[in-house]
Scaffold this motif. Structure first.
Motif, PDB file in Angstrom:
ATOM      1  N   GLY A  74       0.855  -1.180   0.000  1.00 32.55           N
ATOM      2  CA  GLY A  74       0.000   0.000   0.000  1.00 32.55           C
ATOM      3  C   GLY A  74       0.886   1.224   0.000  1.00 32.55           C
ATOM      4  O   GLY A  74       1.881   1.272   0.735  1.00 32.55           O
ATOM      5  N   THR A  92     -12.646   4.397  -3.917  1.00 31.02           N
ATOM      6  CA  THR A  92     -12.024   3.425  -3.015  1.00 31.02           C
ATOM      7  C   THR A  92     -12.312   1.996  -3.463  1.00 31.02           C
ATOM      8  O   THR A  92     -11.423   1.133  -3.466  1.00 31.02           O
ATOM      9  CB  THR A  92     -12.513   3.656  -1.573  1.00 31.02           C
ATOM     10  OG1 THR A  92     -12.433   5.049  -1.244  1.00 31.02           O
ATOM     11  CG2 THR A  92     -11.672   2.878  -0.584  1.00 31.02           C
ATOM     12  N   LEU A 113     -13.766   0.808   6.028  1.00 27.72           N
ATOM     13  CA  LEU A 113     -12.579   1.639   6.192  1.00 27.72           C
ATOM     14  C   LEU A 113     -12.929   3.118   6.193  1.00 27.72           C
ATOM     15  O   LEU A 113     -12.427   3.895   7.021  1.00 27.72           O
ATOM     16  CB  LEU A 113     -11.585   1.318   5.074  1.00 27.72           C
ATOM     17  CG  LEU A 113     -10.240   2.038   5.090  1.00 27.72           C
ATOM     18  CD1 LEU A 113      -9.501   1.785   6.403  1.00 27.72           C
ATOM     19  CD2 LEU A 113      -9.397   1.582   3.909  1.00 27.72           C
ATOM     20  N   ILE A 140      -5.570   8.074   2.338  1.00 28.06           N
ATOM     21  CA  ILE A 140      -5.146   6.990   3.227  1.00 28.06           C
ATOM     22  C   ILE A 140      -6.014   5.757   3.008  1.00 28.06           C
ATOM     23  O   ILE A 140      -5.514   4.622   2.969  1.00 28.06           O
ATOM     24  CB  ILE A 140      -5.203   7.463   4.693  1.00 28.06           C
ATOM     25  CG1 ILE A 140      -4.145   8.548   4.931  1.00 28.06           C
ATOM     26  CG2 ILE A 140      -4.998   6.294   5.656  1.00 28.06           C
ATOM     27  CD1 ILE A 140      -4.292   9.289   6.237  1.00 28.06           C
ATOM     28  N   LEU A 144      -5.042   1.735   1.852  1.00 29.34           N
ATOM     29  CA  LEU A 144      -5.318   0.630   2.774  1.00 29.34           C
ATOM     30  C   LEU A 144      -6.421  -0.322   2.320  1.00 29.34           C
ATOM     31  O   LEU A 144      -6.548  -1.411   2.880  1.00 29.34           O
ATOM     32  CB  LEU A 144      -5.721   1.205   4.141  1.00 29.34           C
ATOM     33  CG  LEU A 144      -4.645   1.928   4.943  1.00 29.34           C
ATOM     34  CD1 LEU A 144      -5.260   2.607   6.146  1.00 29.34           C
ATOM     35  CD2 LEU A 144      -3.578   0.951   5.390  1.00 29.34           C
ATOM     36  N   ARG A 147      -5.986  -4.043   1.874  1.00 31.42           N
ATOM     37  CA  ARG A 147      -5.335  -4.705   3.011  1.00 31.42           C
ATOM     38  C   ARG A 147      -3.912  -5.137   2.657  1.00 31.42           C
ATOM     39  O   ARG A 147      -3.591  -6.323   2.595  1.00 31.42           O
ATOM     40  CB  ARG A 147      -6.167  -5.896   3.488  1.00 31.42           C
ATOM     41  CG  ARG A 147      -7.513  -5.457   4.046  1.00 31.42           C
ATOM     42  CD  ARG A 147      -8.327  -6.580   4.618  1.00 31.42           C
ATOM     43  NE  ARG A 147      -9.606  -6.098   5.112  1.00 31.42           N
ATOM     44  CZ  ARG A 147     -10.599  -6.881   5.530  1.00 31.42           C
ATOM     45  NH1 ARG A 147     -10.444  -8.195   5.512  1.00 31.42           N
ATOM     46  NH2 ARG A 147     -11.730  -6.357   5.968  1.00 31.42           N
ATOM     47  N   LEU A 151       3.152  -1.394   4.055  1.00 28.40           N
ATOM     48  CA  LEU A 151       2.543  -0.077   3.905  1.00 28.40           C
ATOM     49  C   LEU A 151       3.621   1.003   3.922  1.00 28.40           C
ATOM     50  O   LEU A 151       4.465   1.035   4.823  1.00 28.40           O
ATOM     51  CB  LEU A 151       1.545   0.170   5.034  1.00 28.40           C
ATOM     52  CG  LEU A 151       0.654   1.410   4.953  1.00 28.40           C
ATOM     53  CD1 LEU A 151      -0.165   1.424   3.678  1.00 28.40           C
ATOM     54  CD2 LEU A 151      -0.263   1.476   6.170  1.00 28.40           C
ATOM     55  N   VAL A 171      -5.587   3.504  13.138  1.00 28.89           N
ATOM     56  CA  VAL A 171      -5.673   2.639  11.958  1.00 28.89           C
ATOM     57  C   VAL A 171      -4.299   2.076  11.611  1.00 28.89           C
ATOM     58  O   VAL A 171      -4.146   0.872  11.356  1.00 28.89           O
ATOM     59  CB  VAL A 171      -6.267   3.405  10.772  1.00 28.89           C
ATOM     60  CG1 VAL A 171      -6.151   2.593   9.493  1.00 28.89           C
ATOM     61  CG2 VAL A 171      -7.735   3.763  11.033  1.00 28.89           C
ATOM     62  N   LEU A 172      -3.270   2.910  11.615  1.00 30.16           N
ATOM     63  CA  LEU A 172      -1.926   2.456  11.274  1.00 30.16           C
ATOM     64  C   LEU A 172      -1.400   1.460  12.309  1.00 30.16           C
ATOM     65  O   LEU A 172      -0.725   0.489  11.961  1.00 30.16           O
ATOM     66  CB  LEU A 172      -0.973   3.639  11.155  1.00 30.16           C
ATOM     67  CG  LEU A 172      -1.262   4.650  10.052  1.00 30.16           C
ATOM     68  CD1 LEU A 172      -0.136   5.665   9.958  1.00 30.16           C
ATOM     69  CD2 LEU A 172      -1.463   3.962   8.716  1.00 30.16           C
ATOM     70  N   VAL A 175      -2.794  -1.864  11.468  1.00 30.62           N
ATOM     71  CA  VAL A 175      -2.131  -2.471  10.314  1.00 30.62           C
ATOM     72  C   VAL A 175      -0.827  -3.130  10.754  1.00 30.62           C
ATOM     73  O   VAL A 175      -0.516  -4.261  10.374  1.00 30.62           O
ATOM     74  CB  VAL A 175      -1.859  -1.412   9.218  1.00 30.62           C
ATOM     75  CG1 VAL A 175      -1.019  -2.021   8.096  1.00 30.62           C
ATOM     76  CG2 VAL A 175      -3.168  -0.878   8.659  1.00 30.62           C
ATOM     77  N   VAL A 182       5.365  -1.207   8.419  1.00 30.62           N
ATOM     78  CA  VAL A 182       4.779   0.093   8.087  1.00 30.62           C
ATOM     79  C   VAL A 182       5.874   1.151   8.156  1.00 30.62           C
ATOM     80  O   VAL A 182       6.498   1.344   9.201  1.00 30.62           O
ATOM     81  CB  VAL A 182       3.630   0.461   9.043  1.00 30.62           C
ATOM     82  CG1 VAL A 182       3.067   1.846   8.697  1.00 30.62           C
ATOM     83  CG2 VAL A 182       2.525  -0.590   8.994  1.00 30.62           C
TER      84      VAL A 182
END
Length: 294
Positions: A74, A92, A113, A140, A144, A147, A151, A171-172, A175, A182
């Protein structure tokens, strides 16, 4: 685990990246910080295959990245790149479909999301009609929605208000908790410090420091102490082995050349009476950044 090994990049005579090496661990949030022109965006574009490096390698799980690997990534660029006339949900879902999701699964995941990112009531609005902060949230969501297993985000908190920052942080973190590496860049050092497991500082195309926050504080932070009393600490300036860094009446921050000097200063404060608190000062990322970059 995402790893960069001696990555270099030239633009004519200018060396933009000079043997850049660092690791983004599985399930870890890694903050990537540096001044303007330091090489953050160039590094991220090489990771994503948008730019080719002039040397070095980028590996995932020990193997050189392939196009198939990168389709599982992502990515959110610093420049907004969504279609302005498309509606938020439509955009999206479209991006999830490009990654091979079925129409039903893409729609379901996009709605979930967008709701979590605070865009649940804006799903039928066009991208261009959103405020800059909400456009950032939509960007963002685009990174995402499929999935991703890795990232990479370039300035994800730019333009967000404090409540939106908290939402995106959550959210991050989720993940990363799923096991994904990430990596994100940001000029907002307080957010990076609060959110990240690991930090990478780049300056002039070179890695100036990298590691966990605690490791960087041990390596680069100064050992300073904060003393608060009900009296006046003017005497502390004459205390042997003590250098006062900041002072205001009964409050002072100081460095001690030895444990003995620190203990002697504390004993003197206790003898004079009225000690309220005595703690080790927390070295901030901003302080470390200044030390390794300037």
């Amino acid at each position: 685990m995402l790893e960069l090994h001696d990555v270099t990049k030239r633009y004519g005579e200018r060396l933009a990246l000079d043997h850049v090496s660092f690791t983004v661990g599985d399930g870890r949030l890694t903050g990537f910080v540096g001044g303007n022109g330091a090489g953050k965006t160039t590094t991220m574009r090489i990771i994503l295959g948008v730019l080719a490096s002039d040397g070095g390698t980028v590996t995932l799980g020990g193997a050189t990245l392939t196009d198939a690997d990168r389709r599982r990534f992502g990515y959110m660029p610093e420049e907004r790149g969504l279609y302005p006339k498309m509606r938020v949900l439509e955009q999206t879902v479209y991006l999830a479909r490009l990654h091979g999701w079925s129409a039903a699964a893409a729609h379901r995941n996009a709605l979930e999301l967008l709701e979590r990112l605070g865009l649940g009531e804006r799903t039928n609005d066009t991208i261009e009609s959103l405020s800059l902060g909400n456009q950032q949230r939509a960007q963002i969501a685009a990174a995402l929605v499929h999935r991703p297993e890795v990232l990479v985000l370039d300035e994800p908190f730019s333009g967000l208000d404090p409540m939106a920052v908290e939402t995106v942080q959550s959210v991050l973190a989720d993940v990363a908790a799923s096991g994904a590496p990430v990596l994100f860049s940001s000029h907002q050092l307080d957010i990076v410090e609060r959110l990240c497991d690991d930090l990478v500082i780049i300056a002039g195309g070179r890695i100036a420091a990298a590691g966990s926050g605690d490791a960087l504080r041990t390596r680069h932070g100064s050992e300073r102490w904060e003393l608060l009393t009900s009296g006046d600490l003017g005497w502390l300036r004459q205390q042997p082995g003590i250098r006062v860094a900041d002072f205001d009446g009964g409050w002072a921050v100081f460095e001690a050349e030895s444990d003995a000097a620190r203990q002697a200063a504390l004993a003197e404060a206790v003898a004079r009476g009225g000690v309220v608190s005595f703690t080790r000062e927390h070295t901030t990322l901003a302080q470390i950044f200044k030390e390794v970059v300037l």
